[in-house]
Write a protein that holds these residues in place. Structure first.
Motif, PDB file in Angstrom:
ATOM      1  N   GLY A  40      -4.440   6.790  -8.685  1.00  0.00           N
ATOM      2  CA  GLY A  40      -3.945   7.614  -7.624  1.00  0.00           C
ATOM      3  C   GLY A  40      -2.790   8.764  -7.979  1.00  0.00           C
ATOM      4  O   GLY A  40      -1.977   8.970  -6.908  1.00  0.00           O
ATOM      5  N   GLU A  43      -2.845  12.058  -6.558  1.00  0.00           N
ATOM      6  CA  GLU A  43      -2.415  12.181  -5.230  1.00  0.00           C
ATOM      7  C   GLU A  43      -0.776  12.334  -5.060  1.00  0.00           C
ATOM      8  O   GLU A  43      -0.490  13.091  -4.179  1.00  0.00           O
ATOM      9  CB  GLU A  43      -3.277  11.104  -4.458  1.00  0.00           C
ATOM     10  N   ILE A  44      -0.165  11.628  -5.802  1.00  0.00           N
ATOM     11  CA  ILE A  44       1.211  11.306  -5.623  1.00  0.00           C
ATOM     12  C   ILE A  44       1.850  12.695  -5.832  1.00  0.00           C
ATOM     13  O   ILE A  44       2.796  13.273  -5.208  1.00  0.00           O
ATOM     14  CB  ILE A  44       1.824  10.201  -6.616  1.00  0.00           C
TER      15      ILE A  44
ATOM     16  N   SER B  54       0.967   5.151  -1.782  1.00  0.00           N
ATOM     17  CA  SER B  54      -0.196   5.677  -2.765  1.00  0.00           C
ATOM     18  C   SER B  54      -0.742   4.166  -2.755  1.00  0.00           C
ATOM     19  O   SER B  54      -1.959   3.830  -2.814  1.00  0.00           O
ATOM     20  CB  SER B  54       0.062   6.134  -3.896  1.00  0.00           C
ATOM     21  N   LYS B  57      -1.991   2.431   0.095  1.00  0.00           N
ATOM     22  CA  LYS B  57      -3.213   2.867   0.449  1.00  0.00           C
ATOM     23  C   LYS B  57      -4.364   2.406  -0.482  1.00  0.00           C
ATOM     24  O   LYS B  57      -5.378   2.001  -0.052  1.00  0.00           O
ATOM     25  CB  LYS B  57      -3.396   4.231   0.555  1.00  0.00           C
ATOM     26  N   ARG B  58      -4.168   2.043  -1.526  1.00  0.00           N
ATOM     27  CA  ARG B  58      -5.033   1.558  -2.644  1.00  0.00           C
ATOM     28  C   ARG B  58      -5.400   0.062  -2.258  1.00  0.00           C
ATOM     29  O   ARG B  58      -6.402  -0.333  -2.678  1.00  0.00           O
ATOM     30  CB  ARG B  58      -4.592   1.709  -4.041  1.00  0.00           C
ATOM     31  N   TYR B  64      -5.327   7.568   5.742  1.00  0.00           N
ATOM     32  CA  TYR B  64      -4.562   8.691   6.232  1.00  0.00           C
ATOM     33  C   TYR B  64      -5.853   9.896   6.770  1.00  0.00           C
ATOM     34  O   TYR B  64      -6.742   9.737   6.316  1.00  0.00           O
ATOM     35  CB  TYR B  64      -3.693   9.481   5.413  1.00  0.00           C
TER      36      TYR B  64
END
Lengths: 264, 111
Positions: A40, A43-44, B54, B57-58, B64
């Motif tokens: 991820g 995305e950050i 993040s 969300k994971r 979102y």
């Protein structure tokens, strides 16, 4: 007078000074490099780019006409650099331990003449200062194998990496440094590469301030490409030599292990 | 003793819970969250928020959606998922417990 570039951030056009652009681009790139490898992480980095765009938008609404380097520094300060952001639990506590008591050190040198003692303790203090401010990294952008030798040259602020490389190879060939290739591989595995401009500042023992960062970003952009092109051929030769050095090592090891086994 | 460090550790521990609290009633975008956390002096640099969002969300606690904005770039609005609501309820209970314990200890000391 400054050269001015126009950039497009999520559909909005901005005028930005060249140095401000370089700093901003490097900031965003360092985010990508830092977080890119995580789950991820892209995305950050993307979220942060959006945040930068938002902060710039607000400034424009408030009457900013062109982005100069001060604005970019402000924004970097508000959002924070990759390490401040990533701080999830593992706080990088600066090691304060391991300080050698000064008295015992000075006593060791009582027998020597005053001058020699002072010289030594000066060197010792300087060494300690060096260890505190500098951190060892491999050089990701100047390497033959893992960038350990160029890392050493940078860390000790001494000489061309080439000299370190040739020295390492010579020591190995002379037989003095037979374990060197193994040590090399271990160091390669254990130490991080200097990826961000922050890393490179610590490598040289400079403080991480927005000004130093901006300076480092400028330096990063210029000489590396030229250097790498010129040294491409030399690199190939060094790699071949390195392979020739490691082959006998492997051979020696197989002989040693056979000898050990026969002994057992 | 350096109390600053302890205080910042406390805040850090509370950060996830606070973010989820902000999202309890309505979706928010990063700017809302940042403003509120700044008010409450919960964060020093804004960027700290993003790795946390993040991760939440994971873990399936947040979702979102993108919304276009007339005020700058498109915005990501974060929402608590069903799982997130449940986790938040548990955290509420956890917080109550901690607060009670601390108060109890304080009172005992004073008595």
């Amino acid at each position: 007078m400054k050269k001015n570039i126009s950039i497009n951030l999520f559909g909005t056009l901005y005028n930005i000074d060249e140095d401000a652009y370089n700093l901003l681009e490097n900031y965003l790139k360092s985010m990508q490099r830092y977080f890119g490898s995580r789950e991820g992480g892209e995305e950050i980095a993307d979220d942060i780019e959006h945040r930068v765009a938002e902060l710039l938008w607000k400034r424009r609404e408030a009457g900013m006409t062109a982005i100069d380097i001060e604005v970019v520094k402000e924004i970097i300060d508000t959002i924070g650099n990759a390490e401040q952001i990533a701080d999830d639990g593992e706080s990088t506590s600066q090691a304060t331990g391991g300080r050698r008591p000064e008295n015992s050190f000075k006593e060791d040198f009582k027998h020597f003449s005053e001058e020699a003692g002072r010289f030594a303790s000066d060197t010792y203090d300087r060494g300690r200062q060096h260890i505190r401010t500098h951190r060892f990294y491999r050089c990701a952008d100047d390497k033959v194998l893992g960038g350990v030798c160029s890392g050493l040259a940078k860390y000790f602020d001494a000489g061309d990496p080439l000299i370190w490389r040739l020295g390492a190879i010579a020591l190995t060939l002379l037989g003095v440094g037979l374990p060197l290739p193994i040590i090399y591989i271990v160091v390669w595995l254990v130490t991080p590469a200097a990826l961000t401009p922050e890393d490179r500042l610590r490598q040289q023992g400079k403080e991480i301030t927005p000004d130093n960062l901006a300076q480092q970003v400028k330096e990063d952009l210029e000489p590396v490409i030229v250097k790498n092109e010129n040294k491409g051929c030399l690199k190939a030769i060094l790699i071949i030599i390195a392979i020739f050095c490691t082959l006998p090592m492997i051979f020696l090891f197989s002989v040693w292990s056979k000898m050990l086994f026969s002994l057992l | 003793m350096n109390t600053d460090n302890t205080k910042s550790q406390m805040r850090k521990g509370m950060l996830e819970y606070c973010i989820m609290l902000l999202l309890r009633r309505r979706p928010c975008y990063a700017n809302d969250i940042i403003l509120r956390l700044h008010e409450a002096e919960m964060i020093v640099v804004e960027g700290t928020l993003y790795p946390l969002l993040s991760r939440l969300k994971r873990d399936g606690l947040l979702g979102y959606e993108w919304r276009e904005s007339t005020q700058g770039p498109p915005r990501k609005y974060y929402v608590l998922t069903e799982e997130g609501q449940q986790a938040l309820a548990q955290l509420d209970a956890g917080w109550e417990e901690i607060a009670r314990t601390v108060n109890l200890l304080k009172m005992k000391n004073e008595a």
